[in-house]
Design an enzyme around this catalytic site. Sequence first.
Site, PDB file in Angstrom:
ATOM      1  N   PHE A 165       0.812  -1.226   0.000  1.00 34.06           N
ATOM      2  CA  PHE A 165       0.000   0.000   0.000  1.00 34.06           C
ATOM      3  C   PHE A 165       0.839   1.266   0.000  1.00 34.06           C
ATOM      4  O   PHE A 165       0.348   2.339  -0.337  1.00 34.06           O
ATOM      5  CB  PHE A 165      -0.928   0.015   1.232  1.00 34.06           C
ATOM      6  N   LYS A 189      -1.233  -7.458  -9.274  1.00 28.83           N
ATOM      7  CA  LYS A 189      -2.183  -7.508  -8.152  1.00 28.83           C
ATOM      8  C   LYS A 189      -1.820  -6.359  -7.219  1.00 28.83           C
ATOM      9  O   LYS A 189      -0.930  -6.471  -6.379  1.00 28.83           O
ATOM     10  CB  LYS A 189      -2.045  -8.859  -7.435  1.00 28.83           C
ATOM     11  N   SER A 242       5.345  -6.898   3.190  1.00 27.12           N
ATOM     12  CA  SER A 242       5.870  -7.228   4.527  1.00 27.12           C
ATOM     13  C   SER A 242       6.690  -8.518   4.496  1.00 27.12           C
ATOM     14  O   SER A 242       6.570  -9.338   3.582  1.00 27.12           O
ATOM     15  CB  SER A 242       4.702  -7.386   5.496  1.00 27.12           C
ATOM     16  N   CYS A 297       9.561   1.779   3.306  1.00 23.82           N
ATOM     17  CA  CYS A 297      10.440   0.657   3.667  1.00 23.82           C
ATOM     18  C   CYS A 297      11.842   1.162   3.922  1.00 23.82           C
ATOM     19  O   CYS A 297      12.655   0.478   4.537  1.00 23.82           O
ATOM     20  CB  CYS A 297      10.459  -0.388   2.565  1.00 23.82           C
ATOM     21  N   GLU A 397       9.368  -3.891  12.936  1.00 18.62           N
ATOM     22  CA  GLU A 397       9.165  -2.760  12.023  1.00 18.62           C
ATOM     23  C   GLU A 397       7.892  -2.040  12.466  1.00 18.62           C
ATOM     24  O   GLU A 397       6.808  -2.636  12.460  1.00 18.62           O
ATOM     25  CB  GLU A 397       9.005  -3.276  10.588  1.00 18.62           C
TER      26      GLU A 397
HETATM   27  P1  NAD Z   1       1.579  -6.637   2.959  1.00 25.05           P
HETATM   28  O1  NAD Z   1       2.600  -7.690   2.994  1.00 25.05           O
HETATM   29  O2  NAD Z   1       0.496  -6.651   3.971  1.00 25.05           O
HETATM   30  O3  NAD Z   1       0.844  -6.624   1.524  1.00 25.05           O
HETATM   31  C1  NAD Z   1       1.583  -6.696   0.334  1.00 25.05           C
HETATM   32  C2  NAD Z   1       0.746  -7.434  -0.699  1.00 25.05           C
HETATM   33  O4  NAD Z   1       0.525  -8.775  -0.267  1.00 25.05           O
HETATM   34  C3  NAD Z   1      -0.610  -6.806  -0.938  1.00 25.05           C
HETATM   35  O5  NAD Z   1      -0.875  -6.798  -2.312  1.00 25.05           O
HETATM   36  C4  NAD Z   1      -1.554  -7.717  -0.179  1.00 25.05           C
HETATM   37  O6  NAD Z   1      -2.825  -7.819  -0.771  1.00 25.05           O
HETATM   38  C5  NAD Z   1      -0.871  -9.063  -0.233  1.00 25.05           C
HETATM   39  N1  NAD Z   1      -1.146  -9.879   0.955  1.00 25.05           N
HETATM   40  C6  NAD Z   1      -1.467  -9.438   2.196  1.00 25.05           C
HETATM   41  N2  NAD Z   1      -1.614 -10.483   3.048  1.00 25.05           N
HETATM   42  C7  NAD Z   1      -1.372 -11.596   2.318  1.00 25.05           C
HETATM   43  C8  NAD Z   1      -1.343 -12.987   2.645  1.00 25.05           C
HETATM   44  N3  NAD Z   1      -1.614 -13.422   3.878  1.00 25.05           N
HETATM   45  N4  NAD Z   1      -1.042 -13.861   1.673  1.00 25.05           N
HETATM   46  C9  NAD Z   1      -0.752 -13.437   0.422  1.00 25.05           C
HETATM   47  N5  NAD Z   1      -0.776 -12.128   0.054  1.00 25.05           N
HETATM   48  C10 NAD Z   1      -1.075 -11.219   1.004  1.00 25.05           C
HETATM   49  O7  NAD Z   1       2.376  -5.239   2.989  1.00 25.05           O
HETATM   50  P2  NAD Z   1       1.798  -3.778   3.122  1.00 25.05           P
HETATM   51  O8  NAD Z   1       1.318  -3.574   4.513  1.00 25.05           O
HETATM   52  O9  NAD Z   1       0.879  -3.471   2.001  1.00 25.05           O
HETATM   53  O10 NAD Z   1       3.136  -2.909   2.881  1.00 25.05           O
HETATM   54  C11 NAD Z   1       4.004  -2.545   3.921  1.00 25.05           C
HETATM   55  C12 NAD Z   1       5.194  -3.477   3.988  1.00 25.05           C
HETATM   56  O11 NAD Z   1       5.868  -3.488   2.740  1.00 25.05           O
HETATM   57  C13 NAD Z   1       6.246  -3.019   5.004  1.00 25.05           C
HETATM   58  O12 NAD Z   1       6.723  -4.151   5.691  1.00 25.05           O
HETATM   59  C14 NAD Z   1       7.337  -2.403   4.141  1.00 25.05           C
HETATM   60  O13 NAD Z   1       8.624  -2.418   4.714  1.00 25.05           O
HETATM   61  C15 NAD Z   1       7.265  -3.295   2.950  1.00 25.05           C
HETATM   62  N6  NAD Z   1       7.862  -2.656   1.788  1.00 25.05           N
HETATM   63  C16 NAD Z   1       9.074  -3.105   1.365  1.00 25.05           C
HETATM   64  C17 NAD Z   1       9.706  -2.493   0.301  1.00 25.05           C
HETATM   65  C18 NAD Z   1      11.059  -2.958  -0.159  1.00 25.05           C
HETATM   66  O14 NAD Z   1      11.442  -2.609  -1.271  1.00 25.05           O
HETATM   67  N7  NAD Z   1      11.796  -3.731   0.627  1.00 25.05           N
HETATM   68  C19 NAD Z   1       9.080  -1.422  -0.357  1.00 25.05           C
HETATM   69  C20 NAD Z   1       7.825  -1.002   0.095  1.00 25.05           C
HETATM   70  C21 NAD Z   1       7.223  -1.633   1.170  1.00 25.05           C
END
Ligand code: NAD
Length: 513
Positions: A165, A189, A242, A297, A397
């Site tokens: 997000f 997605k 995440s 991130c 985090e």
């Molecule tokens: P998230 O992991 O909750 O969601 C990411 C994606 O995974 C979304 O599209 C979501 O629909 C999907 N998803 C959620 N739960 C799932 C599950 N149980 N099984 C399969 N798919 C699932 O992450 P978020 O809260 O949207 O984003 C924040 C996180 O992203 C933070 O931890 C941040 O550090 C990380 N992030 C990392 C980078 C990087 O380049 N390392 C960049 C941006 C964000």
Amino acid sequence: MNAIQNVTQNQSQTGQFGKAKLLINGEFVDSQTTVWQDIVNPATQQVLGQVPFATAAEVNAAIESAQNAFESWRQTPIQARMRIMLKLQELIRGKAKEIAKVLTAEQGKTLTDAEGDIQRGLEVVEHACSIGTLQMGEYVEGVARGVDSYTLQQPLGVCAGITPFNFPAMIPLWMFPMAIVCGNTFVLKPSEQDPLSTMMLVELAIEAGIPKGVLNVVHGGKEVVDMLCTHEHIKAISFVGSTAVGTHVYNLAGQHGKRVQSMMGAKNHAVIMPDANKGQTLNALVGAAFGAAGQRCMALSVAVMVGETKHWIDELVEKTKTLKVNAGHEDNTDIGPVISARAKARVLELIGSGVEQGAKLHLDGRDVVVPGYEQGNFVGATIFSGVSTDMRIYKEEVFGPVLAIICVDTLEQAMALINANPFGNGVGLFTQSGATARTFQNQINIGQVGINIPIPVPVPFFSFTGSRGSKLGDLGPYGKQAVQFYTQTKTITSRWFEDSHEAGEVNTTINLR
Ligand code: NAD
């Protein structure tokens, strides 16, 4: 825009943007699902629209359309693919301000930061325009008598991207432009929390000339993601999000034979040396810790103050107090809301744990109320010192505007602390000494290092190189690594016989003669 507006819906029920559509085989279509989620403005709780959780049949249809489009797309001349990216960058540039407004409404970040989110993604599209040289193979003439060797960088097939997000423009743009320009087809997605601005970019991609089936979009959560990770036609998965979900995606898709890159969570440190320029350093720390409400991130979450810099804490706190918490679209806002009420509750709980575990709270953002936006998910800037490595605010985090301060005596102690942390996304060093900087860049075990740069996200000529616990998979998104990720290297060894060439003898050895 078509991708998000459903004129047949009653807008008072579905919000200003109606129901987000799927993109399947070049058409923006309504999902037939019964499962919908509200897209909510985090500053106001106003429902902006709804996002469908696509059915299995819809996900299959998107993947099938990508599979069907692949053969003709991979044969499309590279200049033609490149020209679509040239058009796309022009279209994004023209609509950036409009998209930024939607991005701020659904994500919460300030308007200028939303424009930055789009700009950083746009730079990847610009770089995709260089694909002609990026996707070049290698050639060695004469590896044996009359024998030449060369490589082809061939597209993989259908690739998928799963995005978080916090950067609804930049991160989708890390993925589909590079994948597609390399000759792959794609199923995206987006985050179900803020898919509207992503869909505006997707609509521009279609307008730029991406043929039907080459780019598809499905919305949803775990079930849709798991289908992408296991479907036989998907060849590669790019995930950003995440650590828990990224690890699941990496394992599941890996078990199903897919190439996977998972860019995941972080705990980014900055080391402040006594010889650093104090004013510039404190400004950089405040911006990196609290910008985007800490939801980057690469956000700064731990300041490691070396030696006498422990006396700078009061000034850091005073500077932080000047930050304005408000809705992202309001003028002069520094800190917008966090994405959801759930996210806010989690951040508040973690701040509470810091107090309970004995850290010293210098600035408490828990009770911030923004006049006119009383329902918003606001958390003010929060600063702890006296943080130890066993505290939850150090280990987890936070993904909110919370800075933990740890004081140490030497650079070596600072580096040992950081190298012992499981994450490896980003780190900063503030110093005026070239020798200190050189030691640090050599010894620190973190994938992206900023020297007097608080958020060292590389530009797209390089690649995003987070490491260790922040990444699974070898190759990062965008840049040359993305070209490697989205292509298969094929090595050709060839010999052409002249008519006059004598057949010679049978050769039963492995040697080329
Ligand atoms: P998230 O992991 O909750 O969601 C990411 C994606 O995974 C979304 O599209 C979501 O629909 C999907 N998803 C959620 N739960 C799932 C599950 N149980 N099984 C399969 N798919 C699932 O992450 P978020 O809260 O949207 O984003 C924040 C996180 O992203 C933070 O931890 C941040 O550090 C990380 N992030 C990392 C980078 C990087 O380049 N390392 C960049 C941006 C964000």
